[in-house]
Design a protein around this motif. Structure first.
Motif, PDB file in Angstrom:
ATOM      1  N   GLY A   1       0.812  -1.210   0.000  1.00 19.48           N
ATOM      2  CA  GLY A   1       0.000   0.000   0.000  1.00 19.48           C
ATOM      3  C   GLY A   1       0.848   1.262   0.000  1.00 19.48           C
ATOM      4  N   ILE A   2       2.137   1.094   0.243  1.00 15.33           N
ATOM      5  CA  ILE A   2       3.077   2.223   0.200  1.00 15.33           C
ATOM      6  C   ILE A   2       3.701   2.233  -1.194  1.00 15.33           C
ATOM      7  CG2 ILE A   2       5.234   3.156   1.134  1.00 15.33           C
ATOM      8  CD1 ILE A   2       4.460   1.903   3.829  1.00 15.33           C
ATOM      9  N   ALA A   3       3.674   3.384  -1.843  1.00 17.46           N
ATOM     10  CA  ALA A   3       4.193   3.514  -3.207  1.00 17.46           C
ATOM     11  C   ALA A   3       5.696   3.243  -3.239  1.00 17.46           C
ATOM     12  CB  ALA A   3       3.914   4.919  -3.744  1.00 17.46           C
ATOM     13  N   ARG A   4       6.189   2.816  -4.398  1.00 18.42           N
ATOM     14  CA  ARG A   4       7.629   2.589  -4.559  1.00 18.42           C
ATOM     15  C   ARG A   4       8.411   3.883  -4.410  1.00 18.42           C
ATOM     16  NH1 ARG A   4       9.122  -2.232  -5.831  1.00 18.42           N
ATOM     17  NH2 ARG A   4       7.800  -3.599  -7.027  1.00 18.42           N
ATOM     18  N   LYS A   5       7.906   4.952  -5.014  1.00 16.45           N
ATOM     19  CA  LYS A   5       8.618   6.234  -5.014  1.00 16.45           C
ATOM     20  C   LYS A   5       7.761   7.331  -4.402  1.00 16.45           C
ATOM     21  CE  LYS A   5      11.661   7.206  -8.644  1.00 16.45           C
ATOM     22  NZ  LYS A   5      12.935   6.915  -8.268  1.00 16.45           N
ATOM     23  N   ASN A   6       8.377   8.077  -3.490  1.00 22.05           N
ATOM     24  CA  ASN A   6       7.803   9.323  -2.974  1.00 22.05           C
ATOM     25  C   ASN A   6       6.363   9.218  -2.477  1.00 22.05           C
ATOM     26  OD1 ASN A   6      10.279  10.223  -3.840  1.00 22.05           O
ATOM     27  ND2 ASN A   6       9.480  11.256  -5.637  1.00 22.05           N
ATOM     28  N   HIS A   7       6.086   8.230  -1.639  1.00 23.55           N
ATOM     29  CA  HIS A   7       4.750   8.147  -1.045  1.00 23.55           C
ATOM     30  C   HIS A   7       4.525   9.366  -0.145  1.00 23.55           C
ATOM     31  CE1 HIS A   7       1.184   5.720   0.142  1.00 23.55           C
ATOM     32  NE2 HIS A   7       1.209   6.593   1.133  1.00 23.55           N
TER      33      HIS A   7
ATOM     34  N   SER B   1       0.089   8.302  -5.890  1.00 22.22           N
ATOM     35  CA  SER B   1      -1.371   8.354  -5.736  1.00 22.22           C
ATOM     36  C   SER B   1      -1.810   7.946  -4.336  1.00 22.22           C
ATOM     37  CB  SER B   1      -2.042   7.459  -6.769  1.00 22.22           C
ATOM     38  OG  SER B   1      -1.623   6.117  -6.583  1.00 22.22           O
ATOM     39  N   GLY B   2      -0.891   7.379  -3.532  1.00 26.64           N
ATOM     40  CA  GLY B   2      -1.239   6.948  -2.179  1.00 26.64           C
ATOM     41  C   GLY B   2      -1.365   8.116  -1.222  1.00 26.64           C
ATOM     42  N   LEU B   3      -2.296   8.004  -0.309  1.00 28.47           N
ATOM     43  CA  LEU B   3      -2.490   9.055   0.690  1.00 28.47           C
ATOM     44  C   LEU B   3      -1.640   8.792   1.922  1.00 28.47           C
ATOM     45  CD1 LEU B   3      -6.363   9.575   0.582  1.00 28.47           C
ATOM     46  CD2 LEU B   3      -4.599  11.107  -0.273  1.00 28.47           C
TER      47      LEU B   3
END
Length: 165
Positions: A95-101, A121-123
């Protein structure tokens, strides 16, 4: 001696970490084919030459796949994600993005730590509120990304600051 060098040049103990570098999470050669340092190699001198980035705080995973794991916050921008090139790499939570969450910034001039939304796109949530703008972190603030929760612990700030030089 059980020290080996990974492809990125980090030295680590095979007995303690196996064949995966604890610094960059890169797989090394099978144990029987690991590159050994030369006999005249001075491990202590090699480690002393590594640049030290003083810790300014931490986030600690209190819920999720990496519960109990701490992550150092250094001065300046700390990009958070699952990727190898992130300053704070959080593995095990898709649920954590690969880059720049998200981004945590320690500003030594203002002596404060700020949480910024990343460009994925993750919050990211701060004390159960979505982060859309820079938000000051206070001790024990809760940060939520993906299915994981983290608690912020400052080191630098009002009571302590690293001196230059």
């Amino acid at each position: 001696m059980s020290l080996v060098r990974c492809p990125n040049g980090h030295m680590f103990s095979v007995r303690r970490h196996g064949t995966i570098c604890p610094y960059c999470n890169m797989e090394t050669k099978p144990k029987d084919k690991l590159e050994r340092p030369p006999k005249d190699f001075d491990v202590e001198m090699e480690l002393m030459e590594d640049e030290i980035e003083p810790v300014c705080g931490w986030i600690v995973c209190v819920e999720g796949a990496r519960q109990g794991k701490d992550y150092k916050i250094k001065s300046g921008k700390n990009f958070i994600g699952r990727g190898d090139d992130m300053d704070i790499q959080i593995l095990g939570d898709n649920g954590i993005a690969r880059k720049n969450h998200a981004i945590i910034v320690y500003d030594p001039k203002k002596r404060n730590t700020v949480l910024l939304p990343g460009d994925s796109s993750g919050l990211t949530y701060f004390n159960d509120e979505a982060v859309y703008v820079p938000t000051d972190l206070a001790p024990y603030s809760v940060i939520e990304m993906g299915k994981s929760k983290f608690v912020f612990l400052p080191f630098c700030g009002e009571h302590f600051e690293w001196n230059e030089g």
